[in-house]
Every structure is written in structure tokens, then in C-alpha cells.
Write a protein that holds these residues in place. Structure first.
Motif, short mmCIF file in Angstrom:
data_model
loop_
_atom_site.label_atom_id
_atom_site.label_comp_id
_atom_site.label_asym_id
_atom_site.label_seq_id
_atom_site.Cartn_x
_atom_site.Cartn_y
_atom_site.Cartn_z
N SER A 82 14.89 -4.85 -21.65
CA SER A 82 16.14 -4.80 -22.41
C SER A 82 15.95 -4.03 -23.71
CB SER A 82 16.62 -6.23 -22.72
OG SER A 82 17.68 -6.23 -23.63
N LYS A 83 16.59 -2.86 -23.79
CA LYS A 83 16.54 -2.09 -25.04
C LYS A 83 17.22 -2.85 -26.17
CE LYS A 83 17.54 2.50 -26.91
NZ LYS A 83 18.09 1.99 -28.19
N HIS A 84 18.26 -3.60 -25.83
CA HIS A 84 18.97 -4.39 -26.84
C HIS A 84 18.02 -5.38 -27.51
CE1 HIS A 84 21.98 -7.03 -28.69
NE2 HIS A 84 21.38 -8.04 -28.06
N GLY A 177 17.49 -16.52 -27.00
CA GLY A 177 18.25 -17.05 -25.88
C GLY A 177 17.72 -18.36 -25.36
N VAL A 178 17.66 -18.47 -24.03
CA VAL A 178 17.31 -19.73 -23.37
C VAL A 178 16.26 -19.45 -22.31
CG1 VAL A 178 18.19 -21.67 -22.02
CG2 VAL A 178 19.63 -20.64 -23.78
N ALA A 179 15.34 -20.38 -22.14
CA ALA A 179 14.34 -20.29 -21.08
C ALA A 179 14.15 -21.66 -20.47
CB ALA A 179 13.01 -19.76 -21.63
N GLU A 180 13.93 -21.69 -19.16
CA GLU A 180 13.67 -22.94 -18.45
C GLU A 180 12.34 -22.84 -17.72
OE1 GLU A 180 16.59 -25.06 -16.21
OE2 GLU A 180 18.23 -23.83 -16.98
N ARG A 181 11.67 -23.99 -17.62
CA ARG A 181 10.41 -24.06 -16.88
C ARG A 181 10.57 -25.05 -15.74
NH1 ARG A 181 5.10 -26.40 -17.55
NH2 ARG A 181 5.76 -27.53 -19.40
N TRP A 182 10.26 -24.60 -14.52
CA TRP A 182 10.39 -25.41 -13.32
C TRP A 182 9.03 -25.68 -12.72
CZ3 TRP A 182 14.34 -21.42 -11.13
CH2 TRP A 182 15.54 -21.53 -11.83
N SER A 183 8.85 -26.91 -12.25
CA SER A 183 7.64 -27.24 -11.52
C SER A 183 7.76 -26.74 -10.09
CB SER A 183 7.43 -28.75 -11.53
OG SER A 183 6.36 -29.12 -10.70
N GLY A 337 24.92 -8.84 -26.19
CA GLY A 337 24.27 -9.97 -26.84
C GLY A 337 24.67 -11.33 -26.29
N HIS A 338 25.32 -11.37 -25.12
CA HIS A 338 25.76 -12.63 -24.54
C HIS A 338 24.74 -13.14 -23.51
CE1 HIS A 338 29.45 -12.14 -26.64
NE2 HIS A 338 29.94 -11.20 -25.86
N LEU A 339 24.63 -14.46 -23.42
CA LEU A 339 23.75 -15.08 -22.44
C LEU A 339 24.39 -15.01 -21.05
CD1 LEU A 339 21.03 -16.77 -22.80
CD2 LEU A 339 22.46 -18.77 -22.35
N GLN A 340 23.54 -14.81 -20.04
CA GLN A 340 24.00 -14.76 -18.66
C GLN A 340 23.34 -15.88 -17.87
OE1 GLN A 340 23.37 -10.96 -16.81
NE2 GLN A 340 24.81 -11.34 -15.14
N SER A 341 24.15 -16.66 -17.15
CA SER A 341 23.64 -17.82 -16.43
C SER A 341 22.72 -17.41 -15.29
CB SER A 341 24.80 -18.65 -15.88
OG SER A 341 24.34 -19.65 -14.99
N ILE A 342 21.59 -18.10 -15.16
CA ILE A 342 20.68 -17.83 -14.04
C ILE A 342 21.14 -18.58 -12.80
CG2 ILE A 342 18.71 -17.41 -15.54
CD1 ILE A 342 17.73 -20.23 -14.90
N TYR A 343 22.13 -19.47 -12.94
CA TYR A 343 22.62 -20.23 -11.80
C TYR A 343 23.78 -19.53 -11.10
CZ TYR A 343 19.85 -24.05 -13.74
OH TYR A 343 18.81 -24.81 -14.21
N THR A 344 24.69 -18.96 -11.88
CA THR A 344 25.89 -18.34 -11.31
C THR A 344 25.99 -16.85 -11.58
OG1 THR A 344 27.23 -18.76 -13.29
CG2 THR A 344 27.09 -20.54 -11.66
N GLY A 345 25.23 -16.35 -12.54
CA GLY A 345 25.36 -14.95 -12.94
C GLY A 345 26.50 -14.73 -13.91
#
Length: 682
Positions: A82-84, A177-183, A337-345
Motif C-alpha cells: 500500500s503506497k498510502h 488499522g486492525v489486525a486479528e490473530r487466529w489459532s 484511508g478506510h478500513l475494509q472488512s476481511i469477512y465481507t470485503g
């Protein structure tokens, strides 16, 4: 002479000097041992034509040095996508080497607790034998990674502070932004987890969304390329495919996630993975000469293999699931600069955030197991229309400054140790973090009956209370008011927090006023008792200190009691029972001490006890009913004589001013999942 004079006029950072203090503040890691062999050189002293980025951006990826910060380098991959974000962290237009205006300094920015913090550093970099000893680019004449690493080290107090960490934390610090960690559980764990979730759903303790966090690891094609994805090893035993002993506690980047057709017509999901060490070290079926490629068309195999660079290799979905222990996913950030959902896009274009604190005796109510849960900070979330929401709860020390160059931060963190992650040179200590969680209830027309609401299942919640810096909750909400309650698992745990809510439609976030959350009067709010039981033992030479007649009395076990309700009458009942046949009873008793405000913990303190169950009695059970003012106390059970062996159960009942919430929360697997940190083993 001319060149020396030029270097003498360049910026030298007094807050993060080219000295041992910037490398390490303790002898915990091997970095401390390098102090005599490291020299600090500027890029123009390392190579002829230094630059921030190489012409070929595939050569801009980071290569790990002797510092165990693979977690940070995996997060840096997000900036190359991401250049932004890259321009946000490393602002454009800064004069470089050989350009007019160059003064030997560079400005970088990192996100901290809701805002961006500027960190300026000089470009003197740690070297051994005239070569960078820490992180660098694959292209040896590019220095953006080394400068970013130095600025991040300054932010944390020293390079040593970067020796261990979580990829998710670095992703948030580099993106805002946001980050999630999954087992990634094995098949057996997966089945067991599914049964646990189903049982919790029947009781109303866990929403269906929890199952997705554990099992659905495929990302939507709409966000797959834009996500920052990393994977980690935590296991102690090598796997059958490619994991060797030296891979333990190591993080790698997932660069590509693609579906291909096999010659038999089946779909095979392949992932291209990059090792920050810069070498492949993998022996799976999809290595360069692996058998997996025989299942694909020759042209497809050649195309995928030709795209791999040094340090990269391919695995399929099955290998990935079996060999790696967890996955960290950074949410994409759009060019706006907006967040994009990893669940729905979907784009979550609306952001609200608010800060708060958990204060012992006031707003640190603990989890839903505790009757004081309702005293936690509460917030209204109003959603204008049905929307997807991602809520993030980030904890921090409210007394800790976030400015760069904070000396002593690493030293203080070492003094506040709670976790160690290995043996020998790999052992690292991390600053204490509480287990935190977030719950949400739908409220009709903002009419809040707190007791009634909290006894209902939440409409959404985090996976569990977890020992993470930040936990994340995703939900699809209907329009209207929702009650958000952030909490720690332990009652009385103190910390500051930042609550962020990203929403796909307009939303508002505000604190609930005290009168809105007031408890109903009358018998419903008075006269109930909440009990807790603790098991302990007296062990000679360790925890069998005897009565107050002996100087070893302080060695006895001690248990923290927090009194939050003082009705001016009896409010505490304590019972001590020794677990042995009545014929073998010893003389037992206990004392209750006040914990002073300037003490951290529940140990017995100097001075007289405020209450005592004396004299010691040869009975199977002794008890005391008393009235204690609000505050922290320490209960110290003991035998009369020291160095006697015994086992006991201590039961403490407190009078409460509200009904007990009907919930059965526990940390479960969360402790195992979140206590690991990604560390390179040298």
C-alpha cells in the motif's frame, strides 16, 4: 578532511544516541553481548549509492539480521502492498543522500493509542564489519527497512525491546488499522472446540461468530490480495513436513494466496510464503523439486516457481493447516484511508473512538462471572441503519508516555515480568497485560435495565478474554442502540483502554451516564452474597510459616480480597477448612491485613491485622464474620506451628449490592493461544 567535516555537521540524535544504551538496557538478549563489536555508520559509509527504495520493489522486502524481530518485518510487508500506508509511515519528500537539504535525519510515523506519533532519527545504523547487523532490504543499497527499524526501536526505548513481539501489534502500529490473530488447531482440537462452542451456544455464553474465528481461514477474494497475512510456529516438536527445531517461535509472511486447477480437475489452494531470514528452509511437497508440482500442468508449475524469490516457498492449504500454529491478518486500508472488512470485503468508512479506564474499587468490575461486572465502563453505540461493525478494545498503561526516545521503558518492562517464552538465549520477558474482553447487548429504544440486560446473552462478544494488547469483535447489527462493555477477566485489574468502532453506516459512540445505569432500589439490589473458594497448601520451608509468633509468618499463603460494597454492617464471611481427617487436624487460624495503597499485590504487610480468627483451633473448620470498609485486603491462613504440612480450602463470601450475573466465563484455550510471541532463535 572535507568528508569528515560534512559528517560532523549532520544531525546526531541525542535522545537515541549511537551508544550501547540504544542497543540494550539489560543482558536478557544476545544484543547486550554485541556492544563491543558494533560500530555506527551512515548509509553513505556502507555503500556508494544509498537510497531508500530499490528500483525493483521485489528487492525492497526485509531481510532479518541478528535481532529477533521477525514479527515487525512481517508487518512491514503491508507497507509494500500500500503506497498510502507507506507514505503515512515514511513521508515523501525527505532529502536523501547526495540531495540538497539532506541533514542526516529522517522522520517516520507510528500509530499509538488512537493517533500518529512522529519519530525523528539520525541515519547512523548499527554495523558489524561495515555491514548492517540488524534488518535490511534484499537490495543492500536500500535503507528504508533499517531506518524504520531504528525509529521503532527508539519508540520502544532500545533495539533490544524489539527482540520479541506480536505481528498483530506491529501491523496496527504501522497502519493505524486492525489486525486479528487466529489459532490453527489440529483436527482433534477442532472437533473438541466445536463441541465446546455448541454447548456454550446452548447456554447463551457464546455467539455463533466464535466458530468462524477458529475454522474458516480462507479469505474473501475481494480482500485476499490487499490483506497483510503472516503465519507463525510455536510448537516445541518439529513437524513431519518442513518445521525444524530452529523454526520455533518464528513468524513468516504470506505473499500470495491462489487457487489452481490440478490435472485431475480439482482445485488446489497454494500459498507463497516468505521467510524473513532470506532462505527457504522448507522440505514440503511444494518445494522446488517437490512432488506436488506433478499434479499441475507444466506451464502452471513453471509460472508459479518462477515467481519465487530468495527466502520464498510454496505450501498448499493442508500443509499450511498442519504445520503452522496461527495466522495473523491485517485488515486492508483503502487509498482513501478506510478500513475494509476481511469477512465481507465491505468498506467500514465510519470510525468512532473513545478512551476509558478500569479503576480498582470503581470501574474495574471484572468479567461476567463477577457480580461487580456492571460497574465496568459502559458505552452507547447507536447505528443509524443495519450495518457491519468491527469493534476493537486496546489496553495500555495510562501512566506510560508514548513519545519517542523514552529511556528506561525496557528496564521497567523487565521489572513487570509475567511471562517467559523459552530457554537460554531465547527467553524473553514481556510487560504485563491483562486478559481483556468486549461484550455487546441490543437495547430497545435506549431503555436500560442493567441487571436484566446483563443476565441475557450478549448479541456479540470477543472470542474470549485474552492476554492481548488488543482484542477484536465483528458483528452484523440492526439499527438502534447497543450497549458495549469492555472488561478485564480479573476484578480489580487497573489499566487504560481505547475503544474503536468501525462501521459501514453512520454511527455514534458515547459513554453511558451514571443515572442511566443506576441499580434498582429495594431487596433486588441488597442482601445477596457472592462466594469464591481457593485451594492452597502449607509446605515446610516454602509456605508453612506458622502463626504471628514466628518471624516466618509472612511465608504463609496469602489471598487478595477486594471489598467494593460497605453497607456499614456485616459484609464479609471467611471460612478456613483443612482437608484432612478430623483425627489429624492441626491448630489453624487466619488473619486479615489491609493492603496499603502504595503496595502492588496482596501479600501480608507490616502492621497489625484488621481482623483475626484466633486463637488457632484444633478444628477441621474455623470461620469469621466481619465488617470491612471498601478496599483491598490480604487473607493469610496458617497453622500455629511453622513447617507443618497441610492442605486447605479458603472460602470467602462478600455481600453485594446487585444480583449475581448468571454467566460461566473462563479463559479456556485463550491462555495457550495468546501467551506465545514470535521470536527468532539464533
Amino acid at each position: 578532511m572535507e568528508r569528515r567535516a560534512e559528517h560532523e555537521s549532520l544531525f546526531e540524535d541525542a535522545d537515541f544516541p549511537a551508544k550501547t544504551s540504544s542497543l540494550a538496557l539489560s543482558d536478557v538478549t544476545p544484543i547486550f553481548k554485541l556492544q563491543g563489536v558494533i560500530s555506527w555508520l551512515r548509509p553513505q559509509e556502507i555503500c556508494k549509492s544509498p537510497q531508500l527504495f530499490p528500483p525493483d520493489l521485489t528487492q525492497a522486502h526485509a531481510k532479518q539480521g541478528v535481532l529477533g524481530d521477525c514479527w515487525l518485518l512481517c508487518a512491514c510487508t503491508m507497507l509494500l502492498k500500500s503506497k498510502h500506508l507507506m507514505d503515512q509511515v515514511l513521508p515523501q519528500g525527505q532529502p536523501q543522500w547526495g540531495q540538497q537539504g539532506y541533514d542526516g535525519s529522517f522522520l517516520l510515523r507510528f500509530w499509538q493509542r488512537g493517533g500518529w506519533v512522529e519519530v525523528r532519527v539520525d541515519d547512523r545504523l548499527p554495523c558489524i564489519d561495515n555491514k548492517l547487523c540488524f534488518s535490511q532490504c534484499l537490495c543492500p543499497s536500500a535503507f528504508w527497512v533499517a531506518l524504520l527499524e531504528k525509529a521503532y526501536a527508539k519508540l520502544h526505548g532500545s533495539y533490544e525491546a524489539l527482540w520479541a513481539g506480536q505481528v498483530s501489534e506491529a501491523l496496527v502500529d504501522l497502519s493505524g488499522g486492525v489486525a486479528e490473530r487466529w489459532s490453527l488447531p489440529s483436527s482433534g482440537e477442532e472437533e473438541e472446540e466445536e463441541v465446546e462452542v455448541e454447548e456454550e451456544e446452548k447456554r447463551g455464553d457464546a455467539p455463533p461468530a466464535r466458530r468462524r474465528r477458529r475454522r474458516e481461514l480462507r479469505l474473501s477474494e475481494a480482500v485476499r490480495e490487499a490483506c497483510a497475512v503472516s503465519c507463525s510456529f510455536h510448537r516445541g516438536a518439529p513437524g513431519e513436513t518442513g518445521v525444524s527445531e530452529q523454526w520455533q517461535y518464528h513468524a513468516l509472511s504470506v505473499l500470495e494466496w491462489t487457487d489452481v486447477q490440478t490435472v485431475s480437475g480439482e482445485t488446489e489452494c497454494l500459498l507463497r510464503i516468505r521467510n524473513p531470514w532470506g532462505r527457504r528452509c522448507w522440505n514440503g511437497a511444494w518445494t522446488e523439486n517437490g512432488t506436488g508440482w506433478n499434479t499441475l500442468e507444466l506451464a502452471v508449475s513453471r509460472q508459479l516457481l518462477s515467481s519465487t524469490k530468495p527466502g520464498e516457498f510454496w505450501v498448499n492449504q493442508k500443509e499450511f493447516q498442519e504445520e503452522f500454529d496461527d495466522v495473523t491478518v491485517g485488515y486492508p486500508i483503502t487509498s482513501e484511508g478506510h478500513l475494509q472488512s476481511i469477512y465481507t470485503g465491505g468498506v467500514l468508512s465510519h470510525l468512532q473512538q473513545v478512551r476509558g479506564r478500569w479503576v480498582r474499587g470503581e470501574s474495574a468490575g471484572g468479567c461476567r462471572n463477577s457480580s461487580s461486572y456492571g460497574s465496568n465502563p459502559k458505552f452507547w453505540l447507536r447505528v443509524a441503519e443495519p450495518a457491519e461493525v468491527v469493534a476493537c478494545l486496546l489496553q495500555y498503561d495510562p501512566d506510560e508516555r508514548t513519545t519517542a526516545g523514552l529511556k528506561g521503558l525496557m528496564k521497567r518492562d523487565m521489572d513487570a515480568v509475567t511471562t517467559q517464552t523459552g530457554e537460554g538465549g531465547r527467553g524473553q520477558e514481556r510487560r504485563h497485560q491483562h486478559a481483556i474482553g468486549l461484550h455487546m447487548w441490543k437495547i430497545e429504544k435506549k431503555h436500560l435495565n442493567l441487571s436484566r440486560t446483563l443476565n441475557k446473552p450478549p448479541c456479540a462478544c470477543t472470542h474470549s478474554h485474552a492476554y492481548e494488547r488488543e482484542v477484536v469483535m465483528q458483528a452484523q447489527l440492526s439499527a438502534g442502540f447497543h450497549l458495549l462493555i469492555p472488561s478485564t477477566f480479573q476484578q480489580g485489574a487497573q489499566a487504560g483502554f481505547l475503544l474503536r468502532v468501525y462501521c459501514s453506516s453512520p454511527a455514534s459512540l458515547s459513554a453511558v451516564r451514571t443515572r442511566e445505569a443506576a441499580q434498582p432500589c429495594g431487596s433486588e439490589g441488597e442482601g445477596e452474597w457472592e462466594s469464591s473458594s481457593f485451594h492452597g497448601s502449607w509446605t515446610p520451608g516454602v509456605s508453612a510459616g506458622g502463626s504471628r509468633n514466628f518471624p516466618s509468618h509472612r511465608q504463609n499463603p496469602h489471598f487478595l480480597l477486594t471489598v467494593t460494597y460497605d453497607p456499614g454492617a456485616t459484609n464479609v464471611r471467611v471460612t478456613l477448612r483443612q482437608n484432612c481427617p478430623e483425627s489429624k487436624c492441626q491448630a489453624i487460624g487466619f488473619h486479615i491485613y489491609k493492603v496499603l495503597d502504595d503496595e502492588d499485590g496482596g501479600g501480608p504487610l507490616e502492621g497489625e491485622p484488621v481482623e483475626s480468627c484466633v486463637p488457632h483451633c484444633y478444628a477441621q473448620e474455623v470461620s469469621l464474620v466481619c465488617s470491612l470498609r471498601g478496599g483491598d485486603y490480604s487473607i493469610v491462613p496458617s497453622t500455629y506451628q511453622p513447617d507443618l504440612t497441610g492442605h486447605f480450602t479458603l472460602t470467602v463470601a462478600r455481600r453485594i449490592h446487585r444480583k449475581v450475573v448468571q454467566s460461566q466465563e473462563n479463559l479456556g484455550r485463550a491462555i495457550k493461544e495468546v501467551s506465545h510471541i514470535s521470536v527468532m532463535r539464533c
